[in-house]
Design a protein around this motif. Sequence first.
Motif, PDB file in Angstrom:
ATOM      1  N   SER A 238       0.827  -1.210   0.000  1.00 37.74           N
ATOM      2  CA  SER A 238       0.000   0.000   0.000  1.00 37.74           C
ATOM      3  C   SER A 238       0.860   1.259   0.000  1.00 37.74           C
ATOM      4  O   SER A 238       0.592   2.234  -0.717  1.00 37.74           O
ATOM      5  N   VAL A 239       1.890   1.270   0.824  1.00 36.68           N
ATOM      6  CA  VAL A 239       2.785   2.433   0.892  1.00 36.68           C
ATOM      7  C   VAL A 239       3.455   2.675  -0.457  1.00 36.68           C
ATOM      8  O   VAL A 239       3.572   3.824  -0.910  1.00 36.68           O
ATOM      9  N   CYS A 240       3.874   1.614  -1.111  1.00 36.41           N
ATOM     10  CA  CYS A 240       4.508   1.765  -2.432  1.00 36.41           C
ATOM     11  C   CYS A 240       3.527   2.350  -3.440  1.00 36.41           C
ATOM     12  O   CYS A 240       3.866   3.228  -4.256  1.00 36.41           O
ATOM     13  N   CYS A 245       1.449   7.231  -6.645  1.00 36.72           N
ATOM     14  CA  CYS A 245       0.381   8.205  -6.899  1.00 36.72           C
ATOM     15  C   CYS A 245       0.816   9.642  -6.560  1.00 36.72           C
ATOM     16  O   CYS A 245       0.530  10.597  -7.296  1.00 36.72           O
ATOM     17  N   TYR A 246       1.517   9.787  -5.458  1.00 31.45           N
ATOM     18  CA  TYR A 246       1.994  11.105  -5.047  1.00 31.45           C
ATOM     19  C   TYR A 246       2.977  11.676  -6.079  1.00 31.45           C
ATOM     20  O   TYR A 246       2.936  12.863  -6.414  1.00 31.45           O
ATOM     21  N   ALA A 247       3.853  10.794  -6.579  1.00 28.42           N
ATOM     22  CA  ALA A 247       4.824  11.261  -7.566  1.00 28.42           C
ATOM     23  C   ALA A 247       4.135  11.708  -8.845  1.00 28.42           C
ATOM     24  O   ALA A 247       4.533  12.708  -9.469  1.00 28.42           O
ATOM     25  N   GLN A 248       3.085  10.995  -9.241  1.00 20.62           N
ATOM     26  CA  GLN A 248       2.374  11.406 -10.452  1.00 20.62           C
ATOM     27  C   GLN A 248       1.659  12.736 -10.264  1.00 20.62           C
ATOM     28  O   GLN A 248       1.604  13.577 -11.172  1.00 20.62           O
ATOM     29  N   ARG A 249       1.047  12.949  -9.072  1.00 21.59           N
ATOM     30  CA  ARG A 249       0.361  14.205  -8.818  1.00 21.59           C
ATOM     31  C   ARG A 249       1.315  15.385  -8.817  1.00 21.59           C
ATOM     32  O   ARG A 249       0.993  16.490  -9.263  1.00 21.59           O
ATOM     33  N   LYS A 250       2.509  15.194  -8.294  1.00 23.39           N
ATOM     34  CA  LYS A 250       3.501  16.268  -8.256  1.00 23.39           C
ATOM     35  C   LYS A 250       4.127  16.516  -9.617  1.00 23.39           C
ATOM     36  O   LYS A 250       4.839  17.487  -9.808  1.00 23.39           O
TER      37      LYS A 250
END
Length: 284
Positions: A238-240, A245-250
């Motif tokens: 889940s953490v991975c 997802c966070y990297a794509q949003r940024k």
Amino acid sequence: MARRSRHHLLLLLLRCLVVALDYHKAYGFSASKDHQVVTAIEYQEAILACKYPKKTVSSRLEWKKLGRGVSFVYYQQALQGDFKDRAEMIDFSIRIKNVTRNDAGKYRCEVSAPSEQVAPAVPSCEVPSSALRGTVVELRCQDKEGNPAPEYMWFKNGVPLLENPKLGSQITNSSYTMNPKSGTLQFNTVSKMDSGEYSCEARNSVGHRRCPGKRMQVDDLNISGIIAAVVIVVLVISVCGLGVCYAQRKGYFSKETSFQKSSSASKATTMSENDFKHTKSFII
């Protein structure tokens, strides 16, 4: 006439002598161990000697008469057949008191002494330190020095285990099988009640030795541990996923793509100018 009579008498005596010698040899005996021939006259006595260098109380003696078949003359510490009524034993030799023509033949003396007897050494015992409830567990015990071959007995907490566990108490595990010949103790479905200290004893007619006790602990399957491990794996996955997802949003993945596109365009422009210059100079 007198000379003829003497000559005829001499021939008759010679013939009788030859017949007597043949008759004498026909009823001899042969002890095959020493390849000796014993001759005897019928209705007299003869001795069949058996030479054995070391006589012990436990030595076993057998006399056999050889021929088309083998018949026992002396077996299990007793004379056999008609020999028991007209023969006697002198140590390992046979004295036949009244020889008959049926006794002619070859005889063999067989002496066998038991091998050296040795008490068992301390047996090697294989006892697992831990086991899971419901699994098959085998304990092993072995000795290589005992002669005759020893038999084995297993002990739990100093108490001997019965070869047939169903004859014991109902509160004990009755799923095991014990082989006193091979020294194995096998639990078909080991239970927590089988936890304890196990030792094995090797025993023969000379003596007995026991190996030091070793403890075997039987535990249940650790369900909570398995659940915890599964939860940890799920959390890592889940953490991975959240990190991606966070990297794509940024826009980390977008910036890298734009940089690759600009680099490709710059290279294309440079190549076009060089091609132009090359063409112009060629025309001049």
